[in-house]
Design a protein around this motif. Sequence first.
Motif, PDB file in Angstrom:
ATOM      1  N   TYR A  90       0.715  -1.359   0.063  1.00 19.91           N
ATOM      2  CA  TYR A  90      -0.014  -0.097   0.069  1.00 19.91           C
ATOM      3  C   TYR A  90       0.951   1.380   0.129  1.00 19.91           C
ATOM      4  CZ  TYR A  90      -3.068  -3.757   1.588  1.00 19.91           C
ATOM      5  OH  TYR A  90      -3.638  -5.007   1.518  1.00 19.91           O
ATOM      6  N   PRO A  91       0.311   2.196  -0.834  1.00 18.51           N
ATOM      7  CA  PRO A  91       1.272   3.447  -0.595  1.00 18.51           C
ATOM      8  C   PRO A  91       0.773   4.197   0.667  1.00 18.51           C
ATOM      9  CG  PRO A  91      -0.820   3.762  -2.217  1.00 18.51           C
ATOM     10  CD  PRO A  91      -0.772   2.356  -1.748  1.00 18.51           C
ATOM     11  N   TRP A  92       1.925   4.943   1.138  1.00 15.81           N
ATOM     12  CA  TRP A  92       1.901   5.674   2.348  1.00 15.81           C
ATOM     13  C   TRP A  92       2.096   7.085   2.086  1.00 15.81           C
ATOM     14  CZ3 TRP A  92      -0.468   3.631   6.197  1.00 15.81           C
ATOM     15  CH2 TRP A  92      -0.127   4.371   7.609  1.00 15.81           C
ATOM     16  N   PRO A  93       1.601   8.048   2.555  1.00 18.76           N
ATOM     17  CA  PRO A  93       1.558   9.623   2.416  1.00 18.76           C
ATOM     18  C   PRO A  93       3.191   9.725   2.621  1.00 18.76           C
ATOM     19  CG  PRO A  93      -0.103   9.067   3.963  1.00 18.76           C
ATOM     20  CD  PRO A  93       0.467   8.046   3.890  1.00 18.76           C
ATOM     21  N   ALA A  94       3.809  10.630   1.777  1.00 23.53           N
ATOM     22  CA  ALA A  94       5.183  10.875   1.949  1.00 23.53           C
ATOM     23  C   ALA A  94       5.222  12.171   2.694  1.00 23.53           C
ATOM     24  CB  ALA A  94       5.985  11.511   0.429  1.00 23.53           C
ATOM     25  N   THR A  95       4.420  12.690   3.005  1.00 23.65           N
ATOM     26  CA  THR A  95       4.447  13.890   4.093  1.00 23.65           C
ATOM     27  C   THR A  95       4.576  13.380   5.413  1.00 23.65           C
ATOM     28  OG1 THR A  95       1.772  13.585   3.994  1.00 23.65           O
ATOM     29  CG2 THR A  95       2.779  15.132   2.623  1.00 23.65           C
ATOM     30  N   SER A  96       4.398  12.247   5.749  1.00 26.25           N
ATOM     31  CA  SER A  96       4.584  11.612   7.023  1.00 26.25           C
ATOM     32  C   SER A  96       6.075  11.381   7.220  1.00 26.25           C
ATOM     33  CB  SER A  96       3.866  10.306   7.284  1.00 26.25           C
ATOM     34  OG  SER A  96       4.296   9.489   6.407  1.00 26.25           O
ATOM     35  N   LEU A  97       7.100  11.558   6.455  1.00 20.76           N
ATOM     36  CA  LEU A  97       8.472  11.211   6.596  1.00 20.76           C
ATOM     37  C   LEU A  97       8.996  12.326   7.332  1.00 20.76           C
ATOM     38  CD1 LEU A  97       9.439  10.121   2.903  1.00 20.76           C
ATOM     39  CD2 LEU A  97       9.482   8.958   4.780  1.00 20.76           C
ATOM     40  N   PRO A  98      10.049  11.995   8.165  1.00 18.57           N
ATOM     41  CA  PRO A  98      10.706  13.155   8.865  1.00 18.57           C
ATOM     42  C   PRO A  98      11.408  14.243   7.791  1.00 18.57           C
ATOM     43  CG  PRO A  98      11.656  10.757   9.048  1.00 18.57           C
ATOM     44  CD  PRO A  98      10.591  10.622   8.144  1.00 18.57           C
ATOM     45  N   SER A  99      11.430  15.410   8.222  1.00 16.28           N
ATOM     46  CA  SER A  99      12.090  16.632   7.559  1.00 16.28           C
ATOM     47  C   SER A  99      13.570  16.290   6.726  1.00 16.28           C
ATOM     48  CB  SER A  99      12.119  17.839   8.116  1.00 16.28           C
ATOM     49  OG  SER A  99      12.827  17.768   9.327  1.00 16.28           O
ATOM     50  N   THR A 100      14.056  15.189   7.414  1.00 18.59           N
ATOM     51  CA  THR A 100      15.617  14.809   7.077  1.00 18.59           C
ATOM     52  C   THR A 100      15.612  13.665   6.035  1.00 18.59           C
ATOM     53  OG1 THR A 100      15.684  13.057   8.667  1.00 18.59           O
ATOM     54  CG2 THR A 100      16.697  15.484   9.254  1.00 18.59           C
ATOM     55  N   GLU A 101      14.278  13.229   5.458  1.00 17.92           N
ATOM     56  CA  GLU A 101      14.347  12.190   4.531  1.00 17.92           C
ATOM     57  C   GLU A 101      13.904  12.899   3.213  1.00 17.92           C
ATOM     58  OE1 GLU A 101      14.963   9.051   2.587  1.00 17.92           O
ATOM     59  OE2 GLU A 101      15.035   8.658   4.741  1.00 17.92           O
ATOM     60  N   THR A 102      14.587  12.784   2.199  1.00 17.62           N
ATOM     61  CA  THR A 102      14.073  13.062   0.915  1.00 17.62           C
ATOM     62  C   THR A 102      13.791  12.168  -0.059  1.00 17.62           C
ATOM     63  OG1 THR A 102      16.341  13.743   0.439  1.00 17.62           O
ATOM     64  CG2 THR A 102      15.102  15.676   1.442  1.00 17.62           C
ATOM     65  N   LEU A 103      13.006  12.409  -0.945  1.00 18.03           N
ATOM     66  CA  LEU A 103      12.815  11.300  -1.959  1.00 18.03           C
ATOM     67  C   LEU A 103      12.871  11.893  -3.412  1.00 18.03           C
ATOM     68  CD1 LEU A 103       9.060  10.167  -1.092  1.00 18.03           C
ATOM     69  CD2 LEU A 103      11.109   9.043  -0.307  1.00 18.03           C
ATOM     70  N   ALA A 104      13.702  10.887  -4.021  1.00 17.76           N
ATOM     71  CA  ALA A 104      13.811  11.177  -5.622  1.00 17.76           C
ATOM     72  C   ALA A 104      12.592  11.489  -6.264  1.00 17.76           C
ATOM     73  CB  ALA A 104      14.636   9.983  -6.358  1.00 17.76           C
ATOM     74  N   PRO A 105      12.548  11.917  -7.510  1.00 13.82           N
ATOM     75  CA  PRO A 105      11.257  12.154  -8.442  1.00 13.82           C
ATOM     76  C   PRO A 105      10.516  10.938  -8.421  1.00 13.82           C
ATOM     77  CG  PRO A 105      12.965  13.653  -9.207  1.00 13.82           C
ATOM     78  CD  PRO A 105      13.553  12.726  -8.049  1.00 13.82           C
ATOM     79  N   ASP A 106      11.153   9.832  -8.455  1.00 15.64           N
ATOM     80  CA  ASP A 106      10.315   8.448  -8.969  1.00 15.64           C
ATOM     81  C   ASP A 106      10.163   7.534  -7.781  1.00 15.64           C
ATOM     82  OD1 ASP A 106      12.953   7.651  -8.738  1.00 15.64           O
ATOM     83  OD2 ASP A 106      12.732   6.015 -10.326  1.00 15.64           O
ATOM     84  N   GLU A 107      10.288   8.189  -6.312  1.00 15.45           N
ATOM     85  CA  GLU A 107      10.424   7.373  -5.348  1.00 15.45           C
ATOM     86  C   GLU A 107       8.997   7.656  -4.529  1.00 15.45           C
ATOM     87  OE1 GLU A 107      14.742   6.428  -3.664  1.00 15.45           O
ATOM     88  OE2 GLU A 107      14.013   8.387  -2.969  1.00 15.45           O
TER      89      GLU A 107
END
Length: 109
Positions: free
Chosen positions: A66-83
């Motif tokens: 299941y997809p999970w909201p990226a907004t819940s990640l810590p501010s130190t975690e960044t996602l690449a555009p396709d992650e």
Amino acid sequence: QFDAWLDEEHWLDLADHANAMGRRLAAGIAASNRARHAWPTDANEVFAIFNAATVDRLKAAGAVFYPWPATSLPSTETLAPDEHVHRLVTSFATTEAEVDQFLSIMNGD
């Protein structure tokens, strides 16, 4: 049904198995170069970051997660555009072979 589930704390055995499969899945993700953890795994829920190609490969093979909201990640975690972040859940019925098959597909083996 509940009597059998509660008898001799059978439910704890089932939960222990689900958690062990979660740890197995988490260890495979940690050892991979195809995914990484969004958070440490404490039980039978694993939050992983996959790129789009890995998601497509897993879904094409029939994996369910299941997809999970990226907004819940810590501010130190960044996602690449396709992650994207995904939630994976193991259960009392999850087998080692199923976890290993998921990891093999994830890794493109």
